[in-house]
Design a protein around this motif. Structure first.
Motif, short mmCIF file in Angstrom:
data_model
loop_
_atom_site.label_atom_id
_atom_site.label_comp_id
_atom_site.label_asym_id
_atom_site.label_seq_id
_atom_site.Cartn_x
_atom_site.Cartn_y
_atom_site.Cartn_z
N ILE A 152 0.83 -1.20 0.00
CA ILE A 152 0.00 0.00 0.00
C ILE A 152 0.87 1.25 0.00
O ILE A 152 0.58 2.24 -0.70
CB ILE A 152 -0.96 -0.01 1.21
CG1 ILE A 152 -1.97 -1.15 1.06
CG2 ILE A 152 -1.69 1.33 1.33
CD1 ILE A 152 -2.87 -1.33 2.26
N GLY A 153 1.97 1.20 0.77
CA GLY A 153 2.87 2.35 0.81
C GLY A 153 3.50 2.63 -0.55
O GLY A 153 3.63 3.79 -0.96
N ALA A 154 3.91 1.58 -1.27
CA ALA A 154 4.52 1.76 -2.59
C ALA A 154 3.51 2.31 -3.59
O ALA A 154 3.82 3.20 -4.39
CB ALA A 154 5.08 0.43 -3.09
N ILE A 155 2.30 1.77 -3.56
CA ILE A 155 1.25 2.27 -4.48
C ILE A 155 0.93 3.73 -4.20
O ILE A 155 0.77 4.56 -5.12
CB ILE A 155 0.00 1.39 -4.35
CG1 ILE A 155 0.28 -0.02 -4.87
CG2 ILE A 155 -1.17 2.01 -5.13
CD1 ILE A 155 -0.86 -0.99 -4.67
N TYR A 156 0.82 4.07 -2.91
CA TYR A 156 0.53 5.47 -2.54
C TYR A 156 1.65 6.39 -3.04
O TYR A 156 1.39 7.49 -3.54
CB TYR A 156 0.38 5.58 -1.03
CG TYR A 156 0.25 7.00 -0.54
CD1 TYR A 156 -0.96 7.68 -0.62
CD2 TYR A 156 1.36 7.67 -0.01
CE1 TYR A 156 -1.08 8.99 -0.18
CE2 TYR A 156 1.26 8.98 0.44
CZ TYR A 156 0.03 9.63 0.34
OH TYR A 156 -0.08 10.94 0.78
N LEU A 157 2.90 5.94 -2.90
CA LEU A 157 4.04 6.76 -3.33
C LEU A 157 4.02 6.98 -4.84
O LEU A 157 4.26 8.10 -5.32
CB LEU A 157 5.35 6.09 -2.91
CG LEU A 157 6.64 6.86 -3.21
CD1 LEU A 157 6.65 8.19 -2.44
CD2 LEU A 157 7.85 6.02 -2.85
N GLY A 165 2.79 10.89 -9.17
CA GLY A 165 2.26 10.97 -10.53
C GLY A 165 3.02 10.14 -11.52
O GLY A 165 3.19 10.55 -12.68
N LEU A 166 3.49 8.95 -11.11
CA LEU A 166 4.29 8.10 -11.98
C LEU A 166 3.48 6.98 -12.62
O LEU A 166 4.04 5.98 -13.08
CB LEU A 166 5.45 7.48 -11.17
CG LEU A 166 6.41 8.48 -10.51
CD1 LEU A 166 7.44 7.74 -9.68
CD2 LEU A 166 7.09 9.33 -11.58
N VAL A 167 2.17 7.15 -12.68
CA VAL A 167 1.31 6.11 -13.21
C VAL A 167 1.50 5.97 -14.72
O VAL A 167 1.35 6.94 -15.47
CB VAL A 167 -0.17 6.41 -12.90
CG1 VAL A 167 -1.06 5.31 -13.47
CG2 VAL A 167 -0.37 6.53 -11.40
N SER A 168 1.89 4.77 -15.17
CA SER A 168 2.04 4.45 -16.59
C SER A 168 2.06 2.93 -16.72
O SER A 168 2.15 2.21 -15.72
CB SER A 168 3.33 5.06 -17.16
OG SER A 168 4.46 4.44 -16.57
N ASP A 169 1.96 2.46 -17.96
CA ASP A 169 1.97 1.01 -18.17
C ASP A 169 3.28 0.39 -17.70
O ASP A 169 3.30 -0.69 -17.10
CB ASP A 169 1.74 0.69 -19.65
CG ASP A 169 0.34 1.04 -20.11
OD1 ASP A 169 -0.55 1.16 -19.23
OD2 ASP A 169 0.13 1.22 -21.33
N LEU A 170 4.40 1.08 -17.97
CA LEU A 170 5.70 0.56 -17.56
C LEU A 170 5.80 0.49 -16.03
O LEU A 170 6.26 -0.51 -15.47
CB LEU A 170 6.81 1.44 -18.12
CG LEU A 170 8.25 1.04 -17.71
CD1 LEU A 170 8.56 -0.38 -18.18
CD2 LEU A 170 9.26 2.04 -18.28
N VAL A 171 5.36 1.55 -15.38
CA VAL A 171 5.42 1.58 -13.92
C VAL A 171 4.52 0.50 -13.33
O VAL A 171 4.89 -0.15 -12.33
CB VAL A 171 5.03 2.98 -13.40
CG1 VAL A 171 4.90 2.96 -11.88
CG2 VAL A 171 6.06 4.02 -13.83
N GLU A 172 3.36 0.29 -13.93
CA GLU A 172 2.46 -0.75 -13.44
C GLU A 172 3.10 -2.13 -13.55
O GLU A 172 2.97 -2.96 -12.63
CB GLU A 172 1.14 -0.71 -14.21
CG GLU A 172 0.28 0.49 -13.88
CD GLU A 172 -1.01 0.50 -14.69
OE1 GLU A 172 -1.22 -0.45 -15.49
OE2 GLU A 172 -1.81 1.44 -14.51
#
Length: 280
Positions: A73-78, A83-90
């Motif tokens: 949960i901490g990693a997802i929140y970070l 604002g690093l949401v992308s297909d690669l980051v996912e």
């Protein structure tokens, strides 16, 4: 066996037997495991049963779950916060979560057991501790392997209890593969080496033991169990037990002085323990 050839001294939850001739035969004790040294000295101690070990693992599993959920949960929140949401980051996050899950399940308990003298938080709560069958603390390799093999134990489900009951140290597959045993310290009221002896005398004796003197795995196991239980025995009985064992070791190392047997065994154990830690 004749009474003159065998003496048994009760220790509450375990027993110590000295055989001065013939074959050693220990009376059968439920949930105990015998350690026999070449000097014909045997110790029996209580092992952890499957249900108490299951309780300890349940506690560990709860703590592992809290760690996994907290880090995930901490990693997802970070990631969202930055604002690093992308297909690669996912994809990277998915791989990290899988790695974290494997780390928690395979290495979490191993790290605790290696760094905390064979204990995890669950084992500590239940009074359990894992040891090598030689009496030494488990190595990093033993800790990792026994926790990885737990995957197979879980697949066996309730049948793992049958595996544990089929051997003399109540060992699951992970323990059988690594040569470890889980001891119930709470019942035996023993843990690390107790230090209620003259430390200066023990250090002096240890310094006079020849440097080329080495002991076997089983002898080290017998020494560690004696030292950990010595305060549970009356002084007269302690002297009786220590005399024969110490005389054999003193002859083997050609120790030049006559010293108190209990102090000599403590010194021999201290010396062997330092050598073991130095070679690891």
């Amino acid at each position: 066996m004749e009474e003159s050839n065998e003496k048994r001294i009760g220790l509450g939850t375990g027993a110590v037997a000295l055989a001065h001739g013939g074959q050693l035969r220990a009376a059968p004790l439920d949930t105990t495991y015998d350690v026999v040294a070449p000097e014909n000295t045997a110790f029996s101690y209580r092992v952890g049963g499957p249900f108490l070990r299951a309780l300890a693992f349940t506690i560990d599993l709860f703590i592992m779950g809290l760690y996994f959920l907290g880090t995930t949960i901490g990693a997802i929140y970070l990631v969202v916060r930055l604002g690093l949401v992308s297909d690669l980051v996912e994809d990277v996050m998915f791989c990290l979560i899988i790695f974290n899950l494997l780390f928690v399940f395979w290495f979490w308990n191993a790290i605790w057991e290696v760094c905390w003298s064979g204990r995890t938080l669950g084992k500590a709560c239940c009074g359990l501790r894992v040891l090598s069958i030689s009496g030494r603390a488990i190595s990093a390799q033993q800790g990792v392997v026994r926790n990885i093999v737990r995957t197979v134990d879980l697949f066996l489900g309730p049948f793992v209890v049958l595996v544990m009951c089929a051997n003399d140290r109540m060992a699951r597959l992970g323990d059988l593969a690594t040569g470890t045993v889980v001891v119930n310290e709470r019942l035996q009221n023993r843990g690390l080496m107790k230090t209620s002896f003259d430390e200066r005398l023990v250090a002096t004796i240890a310094a006079n033991i020849p440097e080329n003197f080495t002991i076997s795995e089983s002898t080290f196991k017998a020494l560690s169990l004696y030292v950990s239980r010595r305060l549970e025995i009356s002084p007269n009985r302690r002297y009786e037990i220590a005399s024969g064992f110490a005389s054999v070791l003193a002859r083997q190392c050609q120790f030049p002085y006559r010293v108190e047997p209990d102090a000599f065994l403590c010194a021999a154990y201290t010396r062997a323990l330092k050598e073991s830690e130095a070679t690891r």
